[in-house]
Design an enzyme around this catalytic site. Structure first.
Site, mmCIF file in Angstrom:
data_model
loop_
_atom_site.group_PDB
_atom_site.id
_atom_site.type_symbol
_atom_site.label_atom_id
_atom_site.label_comp_id
_atom_site.label_asym_id
_atom_site.label_seq_id
_atom_site.Cartn_x
_atom_site.Cartn_y
_atom_site.Cartn_z
ATOM 1 N N HIS A 1 -8.954 -1.285 -0.364
ATOM 2 C CA HIS A 1 -7.818 -2.184 -0.515
ATOM 3 C C HIS A 1 -8.420 -3.554 -0.745
ATOM 4 C CE1 HIS A 1 -3.976 -4.004 1.206
ATOM 5 N NE2 HIS A 1 -4.805 -5.008 1.083
ATOM 6 N N ARG B 1 6.640 -11.259 5.357
ATOM 7 C CA ARG B 1 6.128 -11.038 6.698
ATOM 8 C C ARG B 1 6.719 -12.058 7.644
ATOM 9 N NH1 ARG B 1 -0.279 -10.008 5.273
ATOM 10 N NH2 ARG B 1 0.113 -8.295 3.817
ATOM 11 N N CYS C 1 0.781 -1.237 0.000
ATOM 12 C CA CYS C 1 0.000 0.000 0.000
ATOM 13 C C CYS C 1 0.816 1.293 0.000
ATOM 14 C CB CYS C 1 -1.003 0.040 1.141
ATOM 15 S SG CYS C 1 -1.136 -1.441 2.120
ATOM 16 N N ASP D 1 -2.788 -7.740 -5.134
ATOM 17 C CA ASP D 1 -3.204 -6.573 -4.379
ATOM 18 C C ASP D 1 -3.756 -5.508 -5.319
ATOM 19 O OD1 ASP D 1 -3.450 -5.169 -2.089
ATOM 20 O OD2 ASP D 1 -1.301 -4.871 -1.759
ATOM 21 N N GLN E 1 0.925 -11.132 -3.191
ATOM 22 C CA GLN E 1 -0.473 -10.751 -3.044
ATOM 23 C C GLN E 1 -0.993 -10.250 -4.377
ATOM 24 O OE1 GLN E 1 -0.374 -7.688 -0.003
ATOM 25 N NE2 GLN E 1 -1.913 -8.825 1.133
ATOM 26 N N LYS F 1 -14.408 -4.387 6.704
ATOM 27 C CA LYS F 1 -13.988 -5.213 5.564
ATOM 28 C C LYS F 1 -14.961 -6.355 5.315
ATOM 29 C CE LYS F 1 -11.173 -8.270 8.406
ATOM 30 N NZ LYS F 1 -9.991 -9.098 8.526
ATOM 31 N N HIS G 1 -5.436 -1.244 -5.048
ATOM 32 C CA HIS G 1 -6.003 -0.133 -4.291
ATOM 33 C C HIS G 1 -6.871 0.683 -5.226
ATOM 34 C CE1 HIS G 1 -2.525 -1.384 -1.912
ATOM 35 N NE2 HIS G 1 -3.345 -1.148 -0.915
#
Length: 640
Positions: A513, A365, A336, A385, A383, A467, A387
């Site tokens: 997200h 991570r 992000c 991912d 990911q 979420k 946005h």
RNA sequence: GCCGACGUAACUCAGUUGGUAGAGUAGCUGAUUUGUAAUCAGCCUGUCCUCGGUUCGAUUCCGGGCGUCGGCUCCA
């Protein structure tokens, strides 16, 4: 004698004497039902079968076929097991012993952890208790007396449990020589348990809190018939065969190496091929749906992570920064902040929004050693991912759109059954209530509009926004967390994002997200287990094995492979000097979807003998026919 | 991280009550040229996870570490 009117689920009613028990009601329906009845629901409350009906009521009889019945059954087993444990290991303190999705567990505070041999001993004692066919019986006790009772017995966990209860009286259940604080209900007697097995034992923190004592938990399953237990054990075996770690090795999809490090995936060529297909499809879908694809680095200055807040709230999952020319750089646990910086690279108008930036971003991570698990839980993963930067008045339609896109992607991979959760504002949260209400409302509306059933997880949202989590269900009913659609109030604020609205005002965009497949690694693991390694044709790493019956057909087969490849199919020749049976076996073991067996007859007719994995010989086809049918199957993705 | 179990050839596993190990599969070589799930023969393969300790001697016993598995916890 006074009578009560009993109403049954089919809306029929029947009068009974006051004080008639659940068991007697069951008997009145059929002796057969009475034999398998485990509990009775009286006006919505599940009760012991021995419970007497004293007023008009609607009732339901529960058997093992009902969730409620199974829960009662398994919960009773936990009492039986607890008795066995306390008798075999005097001084054992009891914690809790609930029923779970399949079976039950009970947590004990014991001197020494249980060994596998201990489980065997416990099973033996349980059998004796079951043979006693001891009836379960319930009694109430005054709360203070119960606390004193358990204090005297040093049952500290039970004391704590009662202290947390508000009621004046608490109930105890008794059977054989055992008693336990328990809300009930229970089965009539221990003898109804016909088959059980203790599955495993392990450590478990009291009340799931790692700062509290570690107890020893034993898991068990039980059934009213032996064949049901056998079925369950067979299902366990089946699930084991689907284990992505086992299949991953057999099919040479991925590899872990001690030398590389725990939780770091090595994608072998065959697995990498599948990943590439997944990613190619993913990219195309995003490009076709108004996304832009971006790339960002793997490390960034620590200050960026300070600004995003990650060094504060995500520190325990982040690796230590590395020093570069005296400055600290952080390996990225998320994508992000980079997308935030990209947004800030220029001014945006409301006309530019929504902006959708997607990235297959590899993040790292720190995960505690004990939680790593194959591809499902790793330390480095990619990911899918994205946005979305959204004008404030467009958020409803944007969320709706996102949800639809998400479901579309999941369906493409053969997943059409979901468990969906809407997580709402947690205690510690940023942003004002009005924003939260609006965001939760928008998520809720999107779910309703899509006609998707969901559950609300109150207080389970992230501090920066509510979420939607979507768990997909695989072919044997297990669910896996993959997709997440998250509202984020925090980052636009922290990075001071804005856009110019149509009235010339600068406004803060909303940010969404989202990850659809979640982690490519985990998603791949789920796919492997879902299909048990039998990938649909569009995903199979090798789609066709071309198998010459003898060496003199190798040239012809080579040409067949070439034609398949030119047509966009993944084909390989097996030109070892083996018998055809051995070649077929090798291809079957690798779960190759199609085998083209080629002998002199086929070679003469520009054809192949088609064999389908798991099915067998499906006949001779010309190469053109075979090719066309395979291409059609690829295009369909194996979906109906 | 915590509780427990485990770590032997590329894979699946046997074995050594302390004297440095073995079977099948795979691989390689040769023979065989095969019609829908295993052709035959020969050969090769090991820091017995790792580092320390005990011991004349450790793969075996003890301890630390790493890793794996089942849970707790956490989560994509």
């Amino acid at each position: 004698m006074a009578q009560v009117e009993i109403k049954f689920p089919d809306d029929s009613t029947k009068p009974f004497d006051v004080g008639t028990t659940g068991l007697e009601i069951a008997k009145s329906i059929s002796p057969r039902l009475a034999k398998v009845a485990l509990a009775i629901e009286i006006n919505g409350q599940v009760c012991d079968l021995g419970h007497a009906v004293t007023q008009d009521a609607s009732v339901r009889i529960f058997t093992f076929d009902d969730v409620e019945g199974r829960q009662v059954f398994w919960h009773s087993c936990s009492h039986i097991m607890a008795q066995a444990v306390q008798e075999l290991f005097p001084g054992t303190k009891l914690a809790i012993g609930p029923s779970i999705e399949e079976g039950w567990y009970y947590d004990f505070d014991v001197e020494k952890p249980f060994s596998p041999e201990d489980l065997g001993k416990i099973e033996k004692r349980m059998k004796e208790i079951i043979a006693e066919n001891a009836p379960f019986r319930c009694e109430s006790m005054n709360r203070d007396d119960a606390i004193k009772h358990y204090r005297d017995k040093s049952e500290t966990y039970k004391v704590e449990l009662i202290e947390d209860l508000k009621d004046e009286t608490v109930s105890f259940y008794y059977h054989s020589r055992f008693e336990d604080l328990c809300l009930g209900p229970h089965v009539p007697s221990t003898g109804v348990v016909k088959a059980f097995k203790l599955i495993s034992s392990s450590g478990a923190y009291w009340r799931g809190d790692e700062h509290r004592p570690m107890l020893q938990r034993i898991y068990g399953v039980a059934y009213p018939k032996k064949n049901l237990l056998d079925d369950y054990l067979k299902r366990l075996e089946e699930a084991k065969k689907r284990d992505h770690r086992v299949i991953g090795k057999q099919l040479e999809l991925f590899h872990f190496s001690d030398e590389v490090g725990a939780g770091l995936v090595l994608w072998m060529p065959r697995g990498a091929r599948i990943r590439q297909i997944i990613e190619d499809y993913w990219r195309q879908q995003h490009l076709d749906n108004d996304y832009d694809i971006v790339f960002t680095p793997h490390i960034a200055k620590q200050e960026l992570w300070d600004q995003s807040g990650h060094t504060g709230f995500y520190a325990e999952n982040m690796y230590k920064p590395i020093d570069i020319d005296g400055r600290k750089f952080q390996l990225k646990p998320m994508n992000c902040p980079f997308h935030m910086q990209m947004y800030k690279s220029r001014l945006w108008s409301y006309r530019d929004l929504p902006l959708r930036w997607a990235e297959l971003g590899t993040v790292y991570r720190y995960e505690r050693p004990g939680v790593l698990h194959g591809l499902m839980r790793v330390r480095g993963f990619t990911q899918d991912d994205a946005h979305h930067f959204v004008a404030r008045d467009r958020i409803d339609e944007e969320l709706s759109w996102t949800l639809d896109f998400c479901i579309h992607m999941l369906r493409s991979f053969g997943f059409d059954s979901y468990d969906i959760y809407l997580s709402t504002r947690p205690e510690k949260a940023i942003g004002d209530d009005a924003d939260w209400d609006k965001a939760e409302g928008a998520l809720r509306t999107a779910l309703k509009k899509a006609g998707l059933p969901f559950e609300v997880d109150p207080g389970e949202g992230v501090f920066y926004g509510p979420k939607i989590d979507i768990k997909i269900k695989d072919s044997i009913g297990r669910s896996w967390q993959c997709s997440t659609i998250q509202f984020d109030f925090s980052l636009p604020e922290r990075f001071d994002l804005h856009y110019t609205d149509r009235d010339g005002e600068r406004r803060r965009p909303y940010m969404v997200h989202r990850a659809l497949l979640g982690s490519i690694e985990r998603f791949f693991g789920v796919l492997i287990e879902h299909y048990a390694g039998n990938f649909p044709l569009w995903l199979a790493p090798v789609q066709v094995a071309v198998l010459p019956i003898s060496d003199d057909l190798n040239d012809y087969c080579g040409r067949v492979v070439k034609r398949l490849k030119e047509a966009g199919l993944r084909a390989e020749i097996d030109d070892r000097s083996e018998k055809i049976g051995a070649k077929i076996r090798a291809a079957e073991i690798m779960k190759t979807p199609y085998m083209f067996v080629v002998g002199a007859r086929e070679a003469e007719a520009d054809s192949v003998s088609v064999r389908k994995h798991g099915t067998g010989d499906i006949g001779v086809k010309t190469i053109d026919e075979a090719l066309a049918s395979l291409q059609a199957e690829v295009a369909s993705k194996g979906l109906e």
